[in-house]
Design a protein around this motif. Structure first.
Motif, short mmCIF file in Angstrom:
data_model
loop_
_atom_site.label_atom_id
_atom_site.label_comp_id
_atom_site.label_asym_id
_atom_site.label_seq_id
_atom_site.Cartn_x
_atom_site.Cartn_y
_atom_site.Cartn_z
N LYS A 115 0.83 -1.19 0.00
CA LYS A 115 0.00 0.00 0.00
C LYS A 115 0.87 1.25 0.00
N TYR A 116 0.35 2.30 -0.61
CA TYR A 116 1.03 3.59 -0.62
C TYR A 116 1.13 4.13 0.80
N GLN A 117 2.30 4.68 1.13
CA GLN A 117 2.49 5.26 2.46
C GLN A 117 2.92 6.72 2.30
N LYS A 118 2.16 7.60 2.89
CA LYS A 118 2.44 9.03 2.80
C LYS A 118 3.68 9.38 3.59
N THR A 119 4.55 10.22 3.00
CA THR A 119 5.74 10.70 3.69
C THR A 119 5.72 12.23 3.69
N SER A 120 6.70 12.83 4.31
CA SER A 120 6.77 14.30 4.37
C SER A 120 7.19 14.90 3.03
N THR A 121 7.73 14.06 2.13
CA THR A 121 8.16 14.52 0.82
C THR A 121 7.07 14.28 -0.21
N PHE A 122 6.82 15.29 -1.05
CA PHE A 122 5.87 15.12 -2.15
C PHE A 122 6.66 14.71 -3.39
N THR A 123 6.49 13.46 -3.82
CA THR A 123 7.31 12.89 -4.89
C THR A 123 6.51 12.67 -6.16
N MET A 124 7.01 13.27 -7.24
CA MET A 124 6.45 13.01 -8.58
C MET A 124 7.50 12.23 -9.36
N SER A 125 7.10 11.10 -9.93
CA SER A 125 8.05 10.23 -10.61
C SER A 125 7.67 10.01 -12.07
N HIS A 126 8.69 10.06 -12.93
CA HIS A 126 8.53 9.63 -14.32
C HIS A 126 9.39 8.39 -14.51
N THR A 145 6.10 29.66 -3.73
CA THR A 145 5.42 29.00 -2.61
C THR A 145 6.41 28.30 -1.68
N ASP A 146 5.87 27.78 -0.59
CA ASP A 146 6.69 27.02 0.36
C ASP A 146 6.77 25.54 -0.01
N GLU A 147 6.12 25.16 -1.11
CA GLU A 147 6.07 23.74 -1.46
C GLU A 147 7.44 23.18 -1.83
N ASN A 148 8.39 24.09 -2.16
CA ASN A 148 9.72 23.61 -2.58
C ASN A 148 10.44 22.86 -1.46
N LYS A 149 10.03 23.07 -0.22
CA LYS A 149 10.71 22.41 0.90
C LYS A 149 10.51 20.90 0.89
N SER A 150 9.41 20.45 0.32
CA SER A 150 9.12 19.02 0.37
C SER A 150 9.03 18.37 -1.02
N LEU A 151 9.31 19.14 -2.08
CA LEU A 151 9.12 18.66 -3.45
C LEU A 151 10.31 17.83 -3.94
N LYS A 152 9.99 16.70 -4.57
CA LYS A 152 11.03 15.88 -5.19
C LYS A 152 10.51 15.33 -6.52
N ILE A 160 -0.90 21.04 -10.23
CA ILE A 160 0.20 20.56 -9.39
C ILE A 160 -0.03 20.98 -7.93
N LEU A 161 -0.43 22.23 -7.73
CA LEU A 161 -0.67 22.71 -6.36
C LEU A 161 -1.85 21.95 -5.71
N ASP A 162 -2.87 21.63 -6.51
CA ASP A 162 -4.00 20.84 -6.00
C ASP A 162 -3.54 19.44 -5.62
N LEU A 163 -2.69 18.84 -6.42
CA LEU A 163 -2.19 17.49 -6.13
C LEU A 163 -1.36 17.49 -4.84
N ILE A 164 -0.54 18.53 -4.70
CA ILE A 164 0.26 18.63 -3.46
C ILE A 164 -0.65 18.77 -2.24
N ALA A 165 -1.68 19.60 -2.39
CA ALA A 165 -2.61 19.84 -1.28
C ALA A 165 -3.38 18.57 -0.93
#
Length: 263
Positions: free
Chosen positions: A108-119, A143-150, A258-263
């Motif tokens: 199962k997917y497990q949420k972490t503090s990092t928001f990860t988008m993968s190709h 925005t402040d989203e850069n702190k957790s974006l990967k 993208i901002l909606d997905l992060i939220a």
């Protein structure tokens, strides 16, 4: 003669397979299904083959013979079906690609503090989503989203992609992983918050349906597709409610999604 068959299927490319089936169809009168996984003369690199006028005519003549003489023509997408009908086929059936249920992991997917988008897969020069990198750069600045974006790019990545990432100053948020085995690929999909699907920005973009799309769907993770909103990939994502498509250059919508997905 020793093992009679009720029907045969030829699948291309290579489209020479259809020519073999056509010869058997003519000789033995066996019902024949011609399956097109990609177009023939409408394929995006056809113009790059630098064919002579005579060779080009021959390709079109052979294509028409196959399309008009096969008992039934099948292809993987609706846009390709229209193209084949324009070249002489009648009532082309669409059977999309899919995925292998035996390869779906149960983790199962497990949420972490990092928001990860993968190709996952190859990103060539004509698949490089320039507006997407620009949008990510603006999000990181505004925005402040850069702190957790990967952003994870798993697979072969063209130099032009790396240049775009550097030009937009987001290399610190991007991780490049050259190659991993297929069983690990499925695991990486499960660990991602969003899976990225980049459609080739070519004249036949509406009809491009990659095998990756269906593996993405099997993973159960949300899919963000950058490509034609009226294309076949968008149609499948809409019908299955597995993702959202944003046009190549629609930066405003891209940022909002993208901002909606992060939220």
């Amino acid at each position: 003669k020793d093992h009679p068959v009720d029907a045969m299927v030829s699948t291309g490319p290579p489209h020479s397979m259809h020519l073999i089936a056509r010869a058997l169809h003519i000789k033995f009168n066996i019902p024949w299904v011609a399956d097109f996984r990609d177009p023939w003369t409408d394929i995006d690199y056809y113009k790059d083959l630098k064919l002579t006028r005579c060779a080009d005519k021959k390709h079109h003549r052979l294509e028409r013979q196959v399309l008009t003489e096969a008992t039934r023509v099948v292809t993987v997408g609706w846009d390709c079906a229209k193209g084949l009908e324009n070249h002489g086929a009648k009532d082309v059936a669409v059977i999309t690609n899919g995925y292998d249920f035996s390869e779906i992991f149960n983790e199962k997917y497990q949420k972490t503090s990092t928001f990860t988008m993968s190709h996952i897969g190859i990103i060539g020069a004509n698949r490089n989503p320039e507006t997407f990198w620009e949008t990510l750069s603006e999000i990181c600045v505004e925005t402040d989203e850069n702190k957790s974006l990967k952003i994870r790019l798993i697979g072969q990545t063209d130099n032009s992609v790396m240049e775009s990432i550097k030009r937009n100053k987001i290399e610190n948020y991007v991780e490049i992983i050259p190659y991993i085995p297929h069983n690990q690929v499925i695991e990486e999909q499960r660990k991602s918050d969003v899976l990225l699907l980049f459609v080739n920005n070519t004249p036949n973009a509406k009809g491009i349906l990659t095998g990756k799309l269906f593996e993405y769907m099997a993973s159960g993770r949300p899919i963000l597709c950058i490509g034609p909103e009226d294309g076949d990939s968008a149609r499948i994502l809409n019908e299955t409610k597995t993702g959202i498509t944003v046009d190549f250059d629609d930066k405003e919508k891209m940022k909002s999604v993208i901002l909606d997905l992060i939220a």
